[in-house]
Design a protein around this motif. Structure first.
Motif, mmCIF file in Angstrom:
data_model
loop_
_atom_site.group_PDB
_atom_site.id
_atom_site.type_symbol
_atom_site.label_atom_id
_atom_site.label_comp_id
_atom_site.label_asym_id
_atom_site.label_seq_id
_atom_site.Cartn_x
_atom_site.Cartn_y
_atom_site.Cartn_z
ATOM 1 N N SER A 1 -4.492 0.163 5.596
ATOM 2 C CA SER A 1 -4.518 1.456 4.895
ATOM 3 C C SER A 1 -4.601 2.620 5.884
ATOM 4 C CB SER A 1 -5.668 1.516 3.889
ATOM 5 O OG SER A 1 -6.923 1.486 4.530
ATOM 6 N N ILE B 1 0.846 -1.203 0.000
ATOM 7 C CA ILE B 1 0.000 0.000 0.000
ATOM 8 C C ILE B 1 0.875 1.245 0.000
ATOM 9 C CG2 ILE B 1 -1.668 1.349 1.348
ATOM 10 C CD1 ILE B 1 -2.773 -1.385 2.369
ATOM 11 N N HIS C 1 0.745 4.069 -2.917
ATOM 12 C CA HIS C 1 -0.173 5.142 -2.523
ATOM 13 C C HIS C 1 -0.051 6.428 -3.331
ATOM 14 C CE1 HIS C 1 2.966 7.108 -0.016
ATOM 15 N NE2 HIS C 1 2.112 8.098 0.146
ATOM 16 N N GLU D 1 -7.200 0.517 -1.912
ATOM 17 C CA GLU D 1 -7.287 0.276 -0.476
ATOM 18 C C GLU D 1 -6.831 1.519 0.292
ATOM 19 O OE1 GLU D 1 -5.658 -3.131 2.631
ATOM 20 O OE2 GLU D 1 -5.552 -3.506 0.478
ATOM 21 N N TYR D 2 -5.742 2.129 -0.180
ATOM 22 C CA TYR D 2 -5.246 3.364 0.452
ATOM 23 C C TYR D 2 -6.249 4.493 0.244
ATOM 24 C CZ TYR D 2 -2.311 7.322 1.678
ATOM 25 O OH TYR D 2 -1.819 8.474 2.258
ATOM 26 N N ARG E 1 -4.189 -2.286 -4.101
ATOM 27 C CA ARG E 1 -3.517 -1.645 -2.964
ATOM 28 C C ARG E 1 -3.718 -0.141 -3.004
ATOM 29 N NH1 ARG E 1 -4.159 -5.991 -2.238
ATOM 30 N NH2 ARG E 1 -2.671 -7.635 -1.742
#
Length: 169
Positions: A122, A63, A67, A113-114, A110
């Protein structure tokens, strides 16, 4: 089964994140500010060092590395750019859709998710993102004499009480 091996052009595009400077540091007149990729590496390193045992460390590191990837397209948008939070999110989501096409699906997962901030991993990475910014601000203040208090105060406002906050001294 679909081949998700990225091509050379796409991989080269991802690596351009090393050339995107953190815009907030430019606004603060920091000399030779870190890149967004350097920030992402810092976040990933802090996650690796600080991740609690009850979280999935590998997932949190993924993540952290994903990000800010859409910023290779959008650039590093800061509150000083007069772009609303919702507009920034829309730009980054559009960039993510474009950028993650042709990459292994877990990379986009990912990043989402962030962006959504719904998992414990996260949420932890969001906190570490702020911690990294504050630690970098302290470094620039110490080494360049630049007033970075706004960055430190911003991070403190979003960091929960406890270990992470205590690392800022």
């Amino acid at each position: 089964m679909k081949d998700t091996t990225p091509n050379r052009e796409l991989l080269s595009r991802l690596l351009l994140l090393k050339e995107v400077k953190r815009a907030g540091w430019d606004h603060a007149s920091v000399e030779n500010p870190e890149s967004v990729a350097a920030h992402s590496w810092g976040v990933a390193t802090l996650v690796m060092a600080l991740c609690p045992d009850n979280l999935d460390r590998a997932r949190a590191i993924e993540i952290a590395l994903a990000h800010d990837l859409p910023e290779v397209i959008t650039g590093d948008i800061t509150p000083l750019d007069n772009i609303s939070k919702s507009e920034k999110q829309a730009l980054e989501r559009q960039a993510a859709t474009e950028l993650f096409e042709g990459l292994p699906p877990h990379m986009k997962e990912r990043w989402h998710e962030y962006d959504e901030g719904l998992t414990a991993e996260s949420i932890f990475v969001h906190a570490i993102d702020k911690l990294d910014m504050a630690l970098q601000a302290q470094h620039y203040k110490k080494t360049q004499g630049v007033d970075t208090s706004i960055f430190i105060e911003s991070a403190l406002a979003k960091l929960p009480e406890g270990v992470l906050r205590s690392l800022l001294g």
